[in-house]
Design a protein around this motif. Structure first.
Motif, PDB file in Angstrom:
ATOM      1  N   GLU A 197       0.834  -1.205   0.000  1.00 37.75           N
ATOM      2  CA  GLU A 197       0.000   0.000   0.000  1.00 37.75           C
ATOM      3  C   GLU A 197       0.869   1.256   0.000  1.00 37.75           C
ATOM      4  N   GLN A 232       0.855   4.017  -2.844  1.00 36.54           N
ATOM      5  CA  GLN A 232       0.452   5.380  -2.499  1.00 36.54           C
ATOM      6  C   GLN A 232       1.559   6.375  -2.841  1.00 36.54           C
ATOM      7  N   VAL A 270     -12.247  12.226  -3.142  1.00 36.33           N
ATOM      8  CA  VAL A 270     -11.055  11.392  -3.164  1.00 36.33           C
ATOM      9  C   VAL A 270     -11.394  10.099  -3.901  1.00 36.33           C
ATOM     10  N   ILE A 271     -10.507   9.714  -4.797  1.00 31.29           N
ATOM     11  CA  ILE A 271     -10.697   8.421  -5.456  1.00 31.29           C
ATOM     12  C   ILE A 271      -9.958   7.378  -4.644  1.00 31.29           C
ATOM     13  N   ARG A 272     -10.673   6.333  -4.243  1.00 30.60           N
ATOM     14  CA  ARG A 272     -10.085   5.312  -3.378  1.00 30.60           C
ATOM     15  C   ARG A 272      -9.897   4.024  -4.185  1.00 30.60           C
ATOM     16  N   SER A 319      -5.189   5.992  -2.178  1.00 26.31           N
ATOM     17  CA  SER A 319      -6.198   6.925  -2.662  1.00 26.31           C
ATOM     18  C   SER A 319      -5.506   8.139  -3.277  1.00 26.31           C
TER      19      SER A 319
END
Lengths: 317, 289
Positions: free
Chosen positions: B3, B7, B128-130, B136
């Motif tokens: 992650e 990110q 926010v696009i997750r 995100s």
């Protein structure tokens, strides 16, 4: 004989001058003497045709070195100032290895990058450089007496005398270097590099030499500054200060020894007397920027070209 | 761990998008005019302040304000061309010094007009696009990425496929030969300045709601742009884009895993190494644009 009279008159004027002005103007005089050394040492570097954007950071190296050896090791301040100059020269010697693989524009950017790295290192390593807050409480010059005059470094006048003597000595050395065969070779490296090389001059060695000597004197200037204001931080030596040095050199002109000094004196007078009296100090960057633009457009050879015109006319008569 | 890597990569792509807008403009100006524009960071800053003046203070829609930023800063570029670079055409160092003077003027004007304090801009969108639990991206950043992609593609099409673009590249390669073919050097210089400055202004305008705005923000922008154009090869537009991506990834990852100052040092060291080892840049040839 005539020259001797002029120098004595100048010395007397410099001794009298600080007693005629206000306290804050006395402080300005101290900064002015230090700045003169910075800009004069900068000119030695430009003799070889290279324009550095790291000169002010190199000056900062001297300031940090002198502040640290006096504060942490308890070294006597005048010795600390010499250590400051040596430290700057050494750093310059180390930097010259990568930097002088470049020329012209690349050297300009490379020196800028090297300077920024040094500044960021001061910021990052709180021990011993104090991080973004820098070093505070730097030892002042210890007071002393020379019989007829008692140096009390709490007073700017005393520090002005002290820095004026140091700077005058440095300027004299810089002048001797420029007029020596080495200095003439610097000119050759700039204007006739191919011919100089063909005549057996090691271009890189002379460029390095100019860079190291100029940096050493910048370091002494930095150390003088540090022991006067007592506190330094990475922002004391940022690009804005470098732009001021560049402006002094360009407005004055770098063709003669006195050109940059003239630029520094004239712009400081303009700044301190005209702008401060008019309450326009806030607009200093604006005015410096405009002066820089106007002088590069309309007076590319600097104030010295005007001086030369005037003196030539006199000689013709 | 995955992650965090994903990110950080998203953050790096965002950084790469606006850095490449700035760097491409700088390269274009250098390619056509032969001048390094030190005021480029301040053009970015001017773009941000257009958004402050129009969007934050006067409620103009955000994308109108961004377009205004592009045009206003493009006009500033034309002013620089006419007042500074045209008279100093035979004096590259003079052009550089004059741009330093212009930088100080712009900075001082920003201080006089808006004050030294940081400007606060209301967010354009909070969406926010997750992609996953910890991966995100804010939609405001997507705007920057998409716009940068569209503008860079448009520039590429303009340079490679239109007559103006040919003329521009011709006078970048050989001004004299181009002039002999009837190409106006002055006209191409004006086009290059407008586009180069306008791109910097648009980058500043687009990112305005996402960064802290103050009159001295141009400093870090110009350092970043210098690193990118040196690493990419001073004359190469493709190199500038590629180097922006490389730099953005290096800088973002070092910032995430170590700290910001170390990331700055790494970036500058990267540039010094490239200058020493291969001064023509990793991707560039010695030619201009």
């Amino acid at each position: 004989m005539r020259n001797f009279v002029i120098w004595v008159a100048l010395a007397i004027a410099l001794i009298v001058l600080p007693n005629l002005v206000s306290f804050s103007q006395q402080e300005v005089l101290v900064f002015l003497t230090i700045n003169i050394l910075v800009v004069a040492s900068y000119r030695l570097l430009t003799l070889t045709g290279e324009w550095s954007l790291g000169h002010v950071v190199i000056m900062g190296v001297g300031a940090y070195a002198s502040a640290l050896v006096t504060k942490e090791l308890g070294l006597w301040v005048p010795l600390g100032i010499i250590v400051g100059g040596l430290a700057s020269a050494l750093i310059a010697l180390a930097l010259s290895v990568p930097l002088f693989r470049m020329k012209g524009f690349y050297f300009l950017i490379g020196s800028f990058a090297a300077g920024e790295i040094i500044r960021l290192l001061w910021k990052r390593f709180r021990d011993p450089f104090g991080g973004a807050k820098g070093i505070k409480g730097i030892d002042p010059m210890p007071d002393f007496s020379i019989g007829i005059y008692q140096f009390d470094f709490f007073e700017p006048v005393s520090y002005f005398y002290f820095s004026a003597v140091v700077v005058a000595l440095c300027l004299w050395i810089l002048w001797r270097i420029e007029k020596s065969p080495v200095g003439l070779t610097f000119h050759a490296v700039h204007w006739q590099d191919k011919l100089a090389q063909a005549s057996g001059v090691n271009l890189r060695r002379y460029r390095t030499m100019a860079f190291v000597i100029a940096s050493g004197f910048a370091g002494i200037a930095g150390a003088l500054l540090a022991h006067y204001i007592g506190t330094i931080n990475p922002n004391s030596f940022d690009v804005e200060v470098m732009v001021f040095v560049l402006t002094w050199a360009i407005v004055g002109g770098t063709g003669t020894f006195y050109g940059p000094i003239l630029g520094c004196v004239v712009l400081t007078i303009l700044n301190e007397i005209v702008l401060r009296e008019l309450g326009l100090e806030q607009t200093r960057p604006l005015i410096y920027g405009l002066i820089l633009i106007l002088s590069i457009l309309f007076m590319p050879n600097g104030l010295e070209s005007i001086v030369q015109k005037v003196t030539r006319r006199k000689d013709a008569k | 761990m995955f992650e965090l890597l994903a990110q950080t990569s998203l953050n790096a792509i965002y950084a790469a998008s606006y850095i490449s807008l700035v760097a491409v403009g700088l390269v274009l100006i250098f390619g056509v005019m032969g001048v390094i524009n030190f005021a480029h960071g301040e053009l970015f800053m001017a773009g941000s302040y257009v958004v402050v003046a129009l969007y934050a203070d006067r409620m103009v829609p955000f994308f109108v304000a961004v377009a205004a930023g592009l045009i206003f800063v493009g006009l500033l570029g034309l002013l620089m061309e006419r007042a500074l670079f045209r008279p100093l055409r035979d004096n590259p160092l003079g052009g550089l010094v004059a741009s330093i003077g212009f930088l100080m003027v712009l900075q001082a004007l920003a201080v006089l007009g808006f004050g030294v304090r940081m400007e606060h801009i209301p967010p354009v969108t909070q969406d926010v696009i997750r992609f996953a639990d910890k991966i995100s991206i804010p939609v405001a950043r997507v705007y920057v990425i998409v716009t940068a992609f569209v503008m860079l593609s448009a520039l590429w099409y303009f340079l490679k496929r239109t007559r103006f673009g040919w003329a521009l590249r011709a006078s970048a390669q050989d001004p004299e030969a181009a002039a002999l073919q009837g190409i106006s050097v002055t006209q191409t210089a004006m086009i290059a300045m407008f586009i180069g400055a306008g791109f910097a202004g648009m980058a500043g305008a687009l990112t305005a709601p996402l960064i802290s705005i103050n009159p001295h923000m141009g400093h870090s922008v110009i350092i970043t742009a210098f690193i990118v154009i040196i690493v990419g090869g001073v004359g190469s537009l493709e190199g500038a884009v590629l180097a922006s991506v490389v730099y953005a990834f290096v800088h973002t990852f070092v910032t995430t895993f170590f700290d910001g100052v170390l990331a700055d040092i790494t970036g500058l060291a990267l540039m010094l190494i490239v200058l020493i080892v291969k001064p023509t840049g990793l991707f560039g040839s010695a030619d201009r644009a």
